[in-house]
Write a protein that holds these residues in place. Structure first.
Motif, short mmCIF file in Angstrom:
data_model
loop_
_atom_site.label_atom_id
_atom_site.label_comp_id
_atom_site.label_asym_id
_atom_site.label_seq_id
_atom_site.Cartn_x
_atom_site.Cartn_y
_atom_site.Cartn_z
N ALA A 27 0.48 -0.65 0.38
CA ALA A 27 -0.44 0.09 -0.21
C ALA A 27 0.70 0.86 -0.10
CB ALA A 27 -0.87 -0.55 1.14
N ALA A 28 2.27 1.22 0.80
CA ALA A 28 3.22 2.34 0.41
C ALA A 28 3.30 2.13 -0.41
CB ALA A 28 3.77 1.96 1.63
N ARG A 29 3.62 1.35 -1.14
CA ARG A 29 5.04 1.01 -2.19
C ARG A 29 4.34 2.17 -3.24
NH1 ARG A 29 7.17 -4.36 -3.70
NH2 ARG A 29 7.13 -4.14 -1.12
N ALA A 30 2.91 1.12 -3.40
CA ALA A 30 2.13 1.65 -5.22
C ALA A 30 1.93 3.46 -5.37
CB ALA A 30 0.61 1.69 -4.84
N PRO A 31 2.11 3.96 -4.43
CA PRO A 31 1.87 5.84 -4.62
C PRO A 31 3.61 6.37 -4.89
CG PRO A 31 0.73 5.03 -2.88
CD PRO A 31 1.64 4.00 -3.10
N GLN A 32 4.30 6.00 -4.34
CA GLN A 32 5.41 6.01 -4.88
C GLN A 32 6.17 5.18 -5.51
OE1 GLN A 32 8.18 3.86 -1.65
NE2 GLN A 32 6.63 5.27 0.70
N GLU A 33 5.49 4.63 -6.32
CA GLU A 33 6.52 3.82 -7.93
C GLU A 33 5.56 4.64 -8.14
OE1 GLU A 33 4.90 0.04 -7.55
OE2 GLU A 33 6.89 -0.87 -6.79
N LEU A 34 4.29 5.31 -8.44
CA LEU A 34 3.38 6.06 -9.26
C LEU A 34 4.23 7.68 -9.13
CD1 LEU A 34 0.79 6.87 -11.27
CD2 LEU A 34 0.17 7.23 -9.22
N SER A 35 4.68 7.69 -7.99
CA SER A 35 5.08 9.17 -8.31
C SER A 35 6.30 9.32 -9.40
CB SER A 35 5.58 9.44 -7.19
OG SER A 35 6.49 10.96 -6.78
N ALA A 36 7.31 8.28 -8.99
CA ALA A 36 8.83 7.97 -9.34
C ALA A 36 7.79 7.60 -10.94
CB ALA A 36 9.47 6.44 -9.37
N VAL A 37 7.21 7.28 -11.38
CA VAL A 37 6.66 7.06 -12.78
C VAL A 37 6.72 8.14 -14.07
CG1 VAL A 37 5.35 6.29 -14.65
CG2 VAL A 37 6.64 4.55 -13.06
N LEU A 38 5.81 9.07 -12.91
CA LEU A 38 5.43 10.88 -13.32
C LEU A 38 6.44 12.01 -13.14
CD1 LEU A 38 1.64 10.51 -11.66
CD2 LEU A 38 2.94 10.31 -14.49
N ARG A 39 7.07 11.39 -12.28
CA ARG A 39 8.44 12.77 -11.98
C ARG A 39 8.85 13.26 -13.57
NH1 ARG A 39 11.28 10.05 -8.81
NH2 ARG A 39 9.95 10.23 -6.91
N PRO A 40 9.38 12.72 -14.52
CA PRO A 40 10.00 13.07 -15.56
C PRO A 40 8.94 13.63 -16.23
CG PRO A 40 9.64 10.41 -16.09
CD PRO A 40 9.41 10.89 -15.06
N TRP A 41 7.69 13.59 -16.16
CA TRP A 41 6.74 14.34 -17.42
C TRP A 41 6.03 15.38 -16.56
CZ3 TRP A 41 6.10 11.77 -21.59
CH2 TRP A 41 6.52 11.05 -22.03
N ARG A 42 6.05 15.59 -15.24
CA ARG A 42 6.13 16.60 -14.68
C ARG A 42 7.18 17.76 -14.83
NH1 ARG A 42 3.05 16.40 -9.89
NH2 ARG A 42 2.37 13.78 -9.16
N GLU A 43 7.80 17.46 -14.98
CA GLU A 43 8.91 18.62 -15.29
C GLU A 43 9.27 18.91 -16.72
OE1 GLU A 43 12.47 16.29 -14.39
OE2 GLU A 43 12.42 16.03 -12.69
N LYS A 44 8.98 17.82 -17.73
CA LYS A 44 8.34 18.30 -19.08
C LYS A 44 7.30 18.79 -19.06
CE LYS A 44 8.38 16.31 -23.90
NZ LYS A 44 8.76 14.03 -24.17
N PHE A 45 6.70 19.03 -18.42
CA PHE A 45 5.01 19.95 -18.82
C PHE A 45 4.96 20.08 -16.76
CE2 PHE A 45 4.84 15.77 -21.47
CZ PHE A 45 4.37 17.41 -22.24
N PRO A 46 5.97 21.20 -17.22
CA PRO A 46 5.62 21.92 -15.54
C PRO A 46 3.99 22.49 -14.92
CG PRO A 46 7.17 23.52 -17.23
CD PRO A 46 7.01 21.74 -17.78
N ASP A 47 3.48 23.33 -16.25
CA ASP A 47 2.67 23.75 -15.99
C ASP A 47 1.57 23.20 -15.40
OD1 ASP A 47 4.20 26.42 -16.03
OD2 ASP A 47 3.14 26.49 -18.67
N VAL A 48 1.69 21.78 -16.22
CA VAL A 48 0.48 20.74 -16.21
C VAL A 48 0.31 20.64 -14.94
CG1 VAL A 48 -0.77 18.06 -16.28
CG2 VAL A 48 0.50 19.90 -18.35
N GLU A 49 -1.01 20.68 -14.04
CA GLU A 49 -1.53 20.60 -12.48
C GLU A 49 -1.83 18.59 -12.45
OE1 GLU A 49 -5.30 21.07 -9.00
OE2 GLU A 49 -4.71 22.41 -10.98
#
Length: 311
Positions: free
Chosen positions: A229-251
């Motif tokens: 239960a703790a690992r799933a959000p962490q893995e999701l955040s890791a996958v999304l991290r480079p995309w958040r950086e590529k699209f900084p204006d997307v909430e």
């Protein structure tokens, strides 16, 4: 060839709603819109032929096809005067013709009645065959989602943000991405982030995870369950991290939820402008498998559904 947004027309209200949605998408992407139909296809007004009644003569069907394209093109040109609208009569079997048209397009848009029935010439297995074999994204649209009639919406221009009802309100609704962390697919994530960036909408990312069967049962291995239960959000955040950086204006609003993703995505579609899901490319010559999540969304989603193929 210039990339286009392509929409399949058969004269049904569903396909006309798809054309209106596709016109708005073409505006946002600054691409031409291509309307396609063919006299060889079974038009919606002759849907009873599926039950054995004869098709009308070929020349009448060809005239009907040409008139349908002309009327739809004129209507969209009036509503979207800055949009380049093209039309084309295709030949051949519907699945093959649509797949060929999709290859030349950024996006293929189809109309759906919902509850698993695709409008007009895409009844039944045709729809699944197109979705299962297309290597370009396909969006399935129903008329009147969220209580709107696309034919009555005021035309938007790229970059416009309305806070009222109608298309402007749709632009403010979130984009929902269903993400499988085992095989996320960069194409799927990129599509969802780009859609959110174009429309200025927040992006909700939903990942469904399940507890392995051997961990069920009261006090059986609770530490392992808690770790999952703790690992799933962490893995999701890791996958999304480079995309958040590529699209900084997307909430971005990320959710790791227990259970299959299908029911959660259907619930989220009630307030969404678009639901984005992936489909693994299978180059088998037989079968029309599109996966249980895609199938569930085609049956029940309250928003347009984008199915993005990926390796």
């Amino acid at each position: 060839m210039t990339r286009t947004i392509t929409v399949g027309l058969d004269g049904s209200p569903e396909s006309l709603a798809a054309a209106e949605w596709a016109a708005h998408e073409a505006f946002l992407r600054d691409l031409p819109l291509r309307l396609v139909n063919a006299a060889d296809w079974q038009p919606a007004v002759y849907v009873s032929t599926a039950l054995g009644a004869p098709l009308p003569p070929g020349d009448l069907r060809q005239d009907w096809s040409a008139r349908l394209l002309d009327e739809a093109r004129a209507r969209l040109a009036r509503r979207h005067p800055e949009l380049r609208v093209e039309s084309q009569e295709l030949t051949g079997q519907p699945v093959t013709a649509l797949l060929r048209a999709a290859e030349e397009s950024e996006l293929l848009v189809l109309g759906s009645r919902g509850l698993g029935r695709i409008a007009g010439f895409l009844i039944g297995s045709f729809s699944q065959a197109v979705l299962a074999r297309s290597e370009r994204p396909v969006v399935v649209v129903r008329p009147g989602v969220h209580g709107e009639d696309p034919a009555e919406r005021p035309a938007e221009r790229p970059g416009e943000r309305s806070t009222g009802d109608g298309a402007g309100a749709a632009a403010a609704r979130e984009i929902v991405l269903g993400l499988d962390l085992e095989k996320p697919g960069d194409e799927v994530i990129a599509y969802a982030f780009a859609a959110a960036a174009r429309s200025g909408a927040p992006l909700r990312v939903v990942h469904g995870w399940t507890v392995p069967p051997y961990l069920y049962g009261g006090d059986l291995m609770p530490d392992v369950r808690d770790d999952l239960a703790a690992r799933a959000p962490q893995e999701l955040s890791a996958v999304l991290r480079p995309w958040r950086e590529k699209f900084p204006d997307v909430e971005v609003r990320a959710q790791a939820v227990i259970g299959g993703a299908g029911s959660h995505l259907i619930e989220a579609s009630g307030g969404a402008a678009l639901v984005v899901v992936g489909r693994r490319i299978r180059r088998s010559a037989v079968g029309t498998h599109i996966g249980p999540v895609v199938q569930a969304l085609l049956h029940h989603a309250a928003a347009p559904v984008a199915v993005v193929p990926h390796e």
